[in-house]
Design a protein around this motif. Sequence first.
Motif, PDB file in Angstrom:
ATOM      1  N   ARG A 172      18.294  15.285  24.541  1.00  0.00           N
ATOM      2  CA  ARG A 172      18.968  15.971  25.630  1.00  0.00           C
ATOM      3  C   ARG A 172      19.380  17.346  25.133  1.00  0.00           C
ATOM      4  O   ARG A 172      20.191  17.472  24.207  1.00  0.00           O
ATOM      5  CB  ARG A 172      20.184  15.165  26.083  1.00  0.00           C
ATOM      6  N   LEU A 173      18.832  18.370  25.748  1.00  0.00           N
ATOM      7  CA  LEU A 173      19.120  19.728  25.317  1.00  0.00           C
ATOM      8  C   LEU A 173      20.363  20.288  25.986  1.00  0.00           C
ATOM      9  O   LEU A 173      20.865  21.323  25.556  1.00  0.00           O
ATOM     10  CB  LEU A 173      17.913  20.627  25.600  1.00  0.00           C
ATOM     11  N   PHE A 174      20.858  19.623  27.023  1.00  0.00           N
ATOM     12  CA  PHE A 174      22.117  20.075  27.605  1.00  0.00           C
ATOM     13  C   PHE A 174      22.821  18.911  28.298  1.00  0.00           C
ATOM     14  O   PHE A 174      22.208  17.912  28.671  1.00  0.00           O
ATOM     15  CB  PHE A 174      21.893  21.223  28.601  1.00  0.00           C
ATOM     16  N   THR A 175      24.145  19.048  28.435  1.00  0.00           N
ATOM     17  CA  THR A 175      24.964  18.073  29.150  1.00  0.00           C
ATOM     18  C   THR A 175      25.801  18.826  30.173  1.00  0.00           C
ATOM     19  O   THR A 175      26.430  19.843  29.840  1.00  0.00           O
ATOM     20  CB  THR A 175      25.896  17.320  28.187  1.00  0.00           C
ATOM     21  N   ARG A 176      25.800  18.352  31.387  1.00  0.00           N
ATOM     22  CA  ARG A 176      26.610  18.963  32.433  1.00  0.00           C
ATOM     23  C   ARG A 176      27.989  18.308  32.444  1.00  0.00           C
ATOM     24  O   ARG A 176      28.124  17.106  32.696  1.00  0.00           O
ATOM     25  CB  ARG A 176      25.933  18.805  33.787  1.00  0.00           C
ATOM     26  N   ILE A 177      29.031  19.092  32.158  1.00  0.00           N
ATOM     27  CA  ILE A 177      30.394  18.571  32.166  1.00  0.00           C
ATOM     28  C   ILE A 177      30.909  18.483  33.591  1.00  0.00           C
ATOM     29  O   ILE A 177      31.459  17.468  34.021  1.00  0.00           O
ATOM     30  CB  ILE A 177      31.327  19.460  31.320  1.00  0.00           C
ATOM     31  N   ASN A 178      30.756  19.554  34.330  1.00  0.00           N
ATOM     32  CA  ASN A 178      31.111  19.608  35.744  1.00  0.00           C
ATOM     33  C   ASN A 178      30.292  20.724  36.382  1.00  0.00           C
ATOM     34  O   ASN A 178      29.344  21.228  35.764  1.00  0.00           O
ATOM     35  CB  ASN A 178      32.625  19.819  35.935  1.00  0.00           C
ATOM     36  N   GLU A 179      30.647  21.116  37.584  1.00  0.00           N
ATOM     37  CA  GLU A 179      29.842  22.111  38.294  1.00  0.00           C
ATOM     38  C   GLU A 179      29.869  23.488  37.640  1.00  0.00           C
ATOM     39  O   GLU A 179      29.001  24.321  37.911  1.00  0.00           O
ATOM     40  CB  GLU A 179      30.329  22.240  39.746  1.00  0.00           C
ATOM     41  N   ARG A 180      30.832  23.733  36.772  1.00  0.00           N
ATOM     42  CA  ARG A 180      30.988  25.070  36.196  1.00  0.00           C
ATOM     43  C   ARG A 180      30.869  25.103  34.674  1.00  0.00           C
ATOM     44  O   ARG A 180      30.975  26.167  34.072  1.00  0.00           O
ATOM     45  CB  ARG A 180      32.334  25.676  36.618  1.00  0.00           C
ATOM     46  N   GLN A 181      30.670  23.967  34.047  1.00  0.00           N
ATOM     47  CA  GLN A 181      30.627  23.931  32.587  1.00  0.00           C
ATOM     48  C   GLN A 181      29.476  23.071  32.082  1.00  0.00           C
ATOM     49  O   GLN A 181      29.247  21.968  32.596  1.00  0.00           O
ATOM     50  CB  GLN A 181      31.948  23.403  32.017  1.00  0.00           C
ATOM     51  N   TYR A 182      28.774  23.594  31.071  1.00  0.00           N
ATOM     52  CA  TYR A 182      27.657  22.898  30.453  1.00  0.00           C
ATOM     53  C   TYR A 182      27.780  23.013  28.936  1.00  0.00           C
ATOM     54  O   TYR A 182      28.351  23.976  28.425  1.00  0.00           O
ATOM     55  CB  TYR A 182      26.320  23.519  30.866  1.00  0.00           C
ATOM     56  N   ILE A 183      27.214  22.047  28.233  1.00  0.00           N
ATOM     57  CA  ILE A 183      27.080  22.139  26.780  1.00  0.00           C
ATOM     58  C   ILE A 183      25.588  22.103  26.458  1.00  0.00           C
ATOM     59  O   ILE A 183      24.880  21.152  26.825  1.00  0.00           O
ATOM     60  CB  ILE A 183      27.814  20.995  26.065  1.00  0.00           C
ATOM     61  N   PHE A 184      25.112  23.149  25.772  1.00  0.00           N
ATOM     62  CA  PHE A 184      23.695  23.281  25.424  1.00  0.00           C
ATOM     63  C   PHE A 184      23.482  23.165  23.920  1.00  0.00           C
ATOM     64  O   PHE A 184      24.347  23.573  23.124  1.00  0.00           O
ATOM     65  CB  PHE A 184      23.166  24.656  25.870  1.00  0.00           C
TER      66      PHE A 184
END
Length: 258
Positions: A172-184
Motif C-alpha cells: 500500500r503506497l498510501f493510506t487515506r486518514i480522512n477526506e483531507r489527510q493522507y499518508i504516502f
Amino acid sequence: MLNIFKHKDSVPALEEQVAQADADDRALMEGVLRFRSENAGEVMTPRVDIVGVQQNDSFQQVLKCIFSNNYSRYPVFTDKDSDQVMGILYIKDLLPYLREPQGFHWQHLVRKPLFVPESKMIDDLLRDFQKSQVHIAIVVDEFGSMSGLITMEDILEEIVGEINDEFDEEERLFTRINERQYIFQGKVELEDFYETMQLDPEAFEKVAGEAETLAGLVLRLIDEFPRLHQSVTYEGLRFEVLALDTRRISKIKVSLIK
C-alpha cells in the motif's frame, strides 16, 4: 517474441495498431514500445530500496536477514556503508547448509555478479540474461558504484505489467486518514501521487524538476535533508515528514489546507 524487438521498422506499424486495440491489447503494445526505449537506470530498483548482506556478516546475521525478507537473491556488499558489490548470494545455494554451525563460511557460496551500466538498453540486457542464464544484474554509475539492481522479472514487467506470485504482498503506497489527510510512502511516483490527489501536474512541474517520487518533490520543496516532522506547504498542500531512513524520506503526511 524477441524477433519483434529486433526490427525497428515494425515500430510505426505497432504504434498504429495501439490506437485501434482494446484496453488489454493496448497495454501490452505500449509495454512493447516502452521496452525498446528504456535503459537499466530507468527500470532498476534503486540502491536505497535494496536489501543486502555484508561480506563480513556472520552466518547467523545472514540467516536473520534472509528470514526477515522474501527475496531469493541478495547482493553482498564489501562493508555496511559501501556501494561496492562483491557478489550475489542465491538462497537456493544456501538451503543445503541451513543446519551448519554458527561459524559456517557462507562466503564461498557467493556468485560472481554481472555488472551493467545505467545506460544499458533493457532489450539488449534481456538477451544477455538469456545467453548467460543469469537473471539479475548490478547497475553501476559512471564511477563504478552501485546505483541499483535489475532482474529478468523487472524487464518482463515493462512489457506485461506487474507480475505477482503467491509470496508477493500487495504494497500500500498510501493510506487515506480522512477526506483531507493522507499518508504516502516516500517512494510513490509523482504521477500516482497527482492522480490520487487529483492534482494538476503542471502546477508542480517547475518545483519538481527531475524528481520522480514524492520524497524527491519534498526534498526540493524543503531544499535540505529534512528533520523528522518538518513540514512545508505548497499549492494548498502541507507535506509533513513522518519517517526517515538513513538516506531518504520514507513516509509523508499530506494535508489539504485550502
